[in-house]
Structure formats: C-alpha cells, structure tokens
Design a protein around this motif. Structure first.
Motif, PDB file in Angstrom:
ATOM      1  N   TRP A  43       0.713  -1.253   0.039  1.00 27.54           N
ATOM      2  CA  TRP A  43       0.157  -0.233   0.134  1.00 27.54           C
ATOM      3  C   TRP A  43       0.868   1.414   0.046  1.00 27.54           C
ATOM      4  O   TRP A  43       0.553   2.266  -0.819  1.00 27.54           O
ATOM      5  N   LEU A  69      -6.745  -4.293  -1.968  1.00 25.82           N
ATOM      6  CA  LEU A  69      -7.719  -3.820  -2.730  1.00 25.82           C
ATOM      7  C   LEU A  69      -8.948  -2.997  -2.358  1.00 25.82           C
ATOM      8  O   LEU A  69      -9.213  -1.785  -2.917  1.00 25.82           O
ATOM      9  N   GLU A  70      -9.419  -3.147  -1.155  1.00 28.31           N
ATOM     10  CA  GLU A  70     -10.350  -2.320  -0.302  1.00 28.31           C
ATOM     11  C   GLU A  70      -9.728  -0.751  -0.240  1.00 28.31           C
ATOM     12  O   GLU A  70     -10.587   0.133  -0.576  1.00 28.31           O
ATOM     13  N   ASN A  73      -9.719   0.892  -3.546  1.00 30.49           N
ATOM     14  CA  ASN A  73     -11.015   1.472  -4.087  1.00 30.49           C
ATOM     15  C   ASN A  73     -11.565   2.536  -3.421  1.00 30.49           C
ATOM     16  O   ASN A  73     -12.255   3.204  -4.060  1.00 30.49           O
ATOM     17  N   ARG A  80      -6.554   4.310 -10.886  1.00 33.06           N
ATOM     18  CA  ARG A  80      -6.513   3.011 -10.506  1.00 33.06           C
ATOM     19  C   ARG A  80      -5.643   1.967 -11.569  1.00 33.06           C
ATOM     20  O   ARG A  80      -5.828   1.957 -12.649  1.00 33.06           O
ATOM     21  N   ILE A  83      -4.887  -4.968 -11.701  1.00 29.92           N
ATOM     22  CA  ILE A  83      -4.569  -5.750 -10.536  1.00 29.92           C
ATOM     23  C   ILE A  83      -4.538  -7.171 -11.169  1.00 29.92           C
ATOM     24  O   ILE A  83      -5.458  -7.654 -11.695  1.00 29.92           O
ATOM     25  N   MET A  85      -3.947 -10.761  -9.623  1.00 35.23           N
ATOM     26  CA  MET A  85      -4.036 -11.253  -8.367  1.00 35.23           C
ATOM     27  C   MET A  85      -3.493 -12.854  -8.460  1.00 35.23           C
ATOM     28  O   MET A  85      -3.816 -13.553  -9.322  1.00 35.23           O
ATOM     29  N   ALA A  98     -12.583 -11.181  -3.882  1.00 32.12           N
ATOM     30  CA  ALA A  98     -11.536 -10.601  -4.772  1.00 32.12           C
ATOM     31  C   ALA A  98     -12.188 -10.267  -5.898  1.00 32.12           C
ATOM     32  O   ALA A  98     -12.028  -8.975  -6.371  1.00 32.12           O
ATOM     33  N   LEU A 101     -14.127  -7.138  -5.425  1.00 30.57           N
ATOM     34  CA  LEU A 101     -13.471  -5.833  -5.460  1.00 30.57           C
ATOM     35  C   LEU A 101     -12.605  -5.176  -6.655  1.00 30.57           C
ATOM     36  O   LEU A 101     -11.918  -4.386  -6.562  1.00 30.57           O
ATOM     37  N   VAL A 103     -10.663  -7.290  -9.213  1.00 34.94           N
ATOM     38  CA  VAL A 103      -9.463  -7.801  -9.791  1.00 34.94           C
ATOM     39  C   VAL A 103      -9.604  -7.789 -11.254  1.00 34.94           C
ATOM     40  O   VAL A 103     -10.550  -8.188 -11.576  1.00 34.94           O
ATOM     41  N   PHE A 135     -13.729   2.571  -9.819  1.00 35.06           N
ATOM     42  CA  PHE A 135     -13.896   0.991  -9.863  1.00 35.06           C
ATOM     43  C   PHE A 135     -15.625   1.059  -9.937  1.00 35.06           C
ATOM     44  O   PHE A 135     -16.386   1.763  -9.161  1.00 35.06           O
TER      45      PHE A 135
END
Length: 266
Positions: A43, A69-70, A73, A80, A83, A85, A98, A101, A103, A135
């Motif tokens: 992060w 991810l949270e 978002n 953004r 991603i 994963m 996921a 959220l 991905v 998102f």
C-alpha cells in the motif's frame, strides 16, 4: 520506445519475488518500481509510485490482498492500477470476494511466466489515458471471448496429444471439457469442486468424484509417458516437472490460460 509500464510486485515469498523481478525486468517496456513482502508495504508503494499494474498475492501478512484492494477502491483520486492477483487452489471464498473488489485477472500458482507477460501487456495496452479510473462493483475479471469454438477444440486436442494423455482414458475427455469451460468462464476455477466437476459429471452421467479421479489418472499417465520437452515448455517455468506433478486445477488452469491469452491477443 514509449512510456514504460510501471509495475509493483507484492508477495511474501522473497525468492519468488526475485525470480519474477528478474524475468520482468528483462523486458524493455516493463519497469519494476517496487517490491513488497506484505500488504502494508504494498500500500505504501502504491501511494508513492502510482503504478500502472500490481502483481498482488491474495494471502500476505499484516494486510492481505483483499485489504490492499479495499484501500485502492476507497481512494478515488488516484489512477486505478490494473490488478493481477496471484491465488492458490483452495482459496475459493477469498477469490470470490476479490472478484467483487475489482481484480482484472487471476493467475493460479504455479504459472507460466510467458503467460503472465502476455497478460500484463494485454491489460496495459490502452493505458495512455491519465484519467483516474473509477471502480465499478459490477466489473469482473477479464475473460477472453473465443470466437471460433471449433478451432479451440482442435487446439486443445492437439496440446493434449503433445502432452501425452491417451485419448482412450476417461480423464482425457474430462480434461478437454474442463479446459473449454475455464476458457469460457475463468471464475469457475474458484469453484472446482462445486461447479466444474459436477458440470462435467452431469454431461457424462457420472459422479464428481469419478471426474476428479479420472483427471488425476490422466495427468499421472502424462507424467509417466509424456513428452518431457512439451511438459517443460508448458509447466517448466513454475515447477520442477521431474519432481512435481501439478494438481488437477493447476493443470487445467495453466493450459486454459494459454488459450485465453491466445484468443484475447489474436
């Protein structure tokens, strides 16, 4: 040369991160701007480096992939990143969360490095815009649509012959069906025992447990009598094929991934 793609790698396995970094840094248009070994480090790097793409492990210490991810978002002012994963079989509930959220793409460990590279380029080919991406909760991971099902059937059959799976064993047809189902809908990998096996079992009027055993038997036969060069080409980046056989889901995911990438870049 145009702008380099800025990438962050986040995974708690130091050796894996080093291997991934060495491979990706060898490509002229990719720039690894940070490596994180837990979610909090990831992060911090995301905020300071503003990457184009993140290779994010689902399970990490301190803050897991879902937590990262949270936070992404929640910050609507930043562009953004895409991603990708990394997930392991058996994390079905986490994988489903996921997906909700946002991905962009899942890769099941172990995987082929070439497939990862192709997916990175596919996801970032339209990144010239600097507009922050919002998102949408309805967004879903990219699943390539396959225009010519007949050609796909031929390609799957060809690669299974190359691998060395005998056409007369029941697992041969089960694997073909599984690959075609995953190419069409990658999310089914998050529900192998609940959807994939039962779907194949219903088609062949048999039990899910027999589908699972049939696929396992076919893979074992391939490893016993298969073509070593072909096996190394498909699985060699991510496992030692002399010592390790892939699980059913890994085997299906790796082959399906190749056809999904082929169909999306063709």
């Amino acid at each position: 040369m145009g702008k380099k793609i800025k990438i962050i790698i986040a995974d708690d396995n130091h050796g894996f991160c080093q291997m991934l970094q060495n491979y990706l840094q060898g490509q002229e248009d990719l720039n690894i701007v940070g490596v994180a070994y837990n979610g909090l480090e990831a992060w911090e790097l995301i905020q300071t480096q503003e990457p184009d793409l993140i290779i994010l492990d689902l399970v990490m210490p301190n803050l897991d992939g879902l937590g990262v991810l949270e936070r992404i978002n929640a910050r609507t002012t930043m562009k953004r990143p895409k991603i990708i994963m990394l997930t392991a079989f058996g994390q079905e509930s986490l994988t489903n969360e996921a997906m909700s959220l946002g991905v962009d793409y899942f890769i099941l460990k172990p995987f082929d490095m070439d497939i990862l590279s192709k997916r990175i380029h596919s996801l970032t080919k339209d990144m010239s815009s600097s507009t922050p991406a919002q998102f949408s909760a309805s967004a879903s991971p990219i699943v390539a649509s396959v225009g010519n099902v007949l050609n796909l059937n031929v390609e799957v059959t060809t690669i299974m012959h190359q691998i060395g799976i005998p056409a007369h064993v029941k697992g041969y047809q089960y694997i073909r069906d599984a690959i075609l189902m995953v190419v069409e809908d990658v999310s089914i990998l998050g529900a192998v025992t609940k959807e994939l096996y039962p779907g194949i079992a219903k088609k062949h009027n048999t039990a899910s447990s027999r589908v699972e055993r049939g696929i396992r038997h076919a893979i074992e036969l391939a490893w016993e009598r298969g073509q070593t060069d072909t096996l190394k080409r498909i699985f060699g980046y991510s496992m030692n094929i002399e010592r390790q056989k892939p699980t059913n889901s890994q085997f299906i995911a790796l082959i399906a991934d190749k056809f999904r990438v082929m169909s999306s870049v063709s």
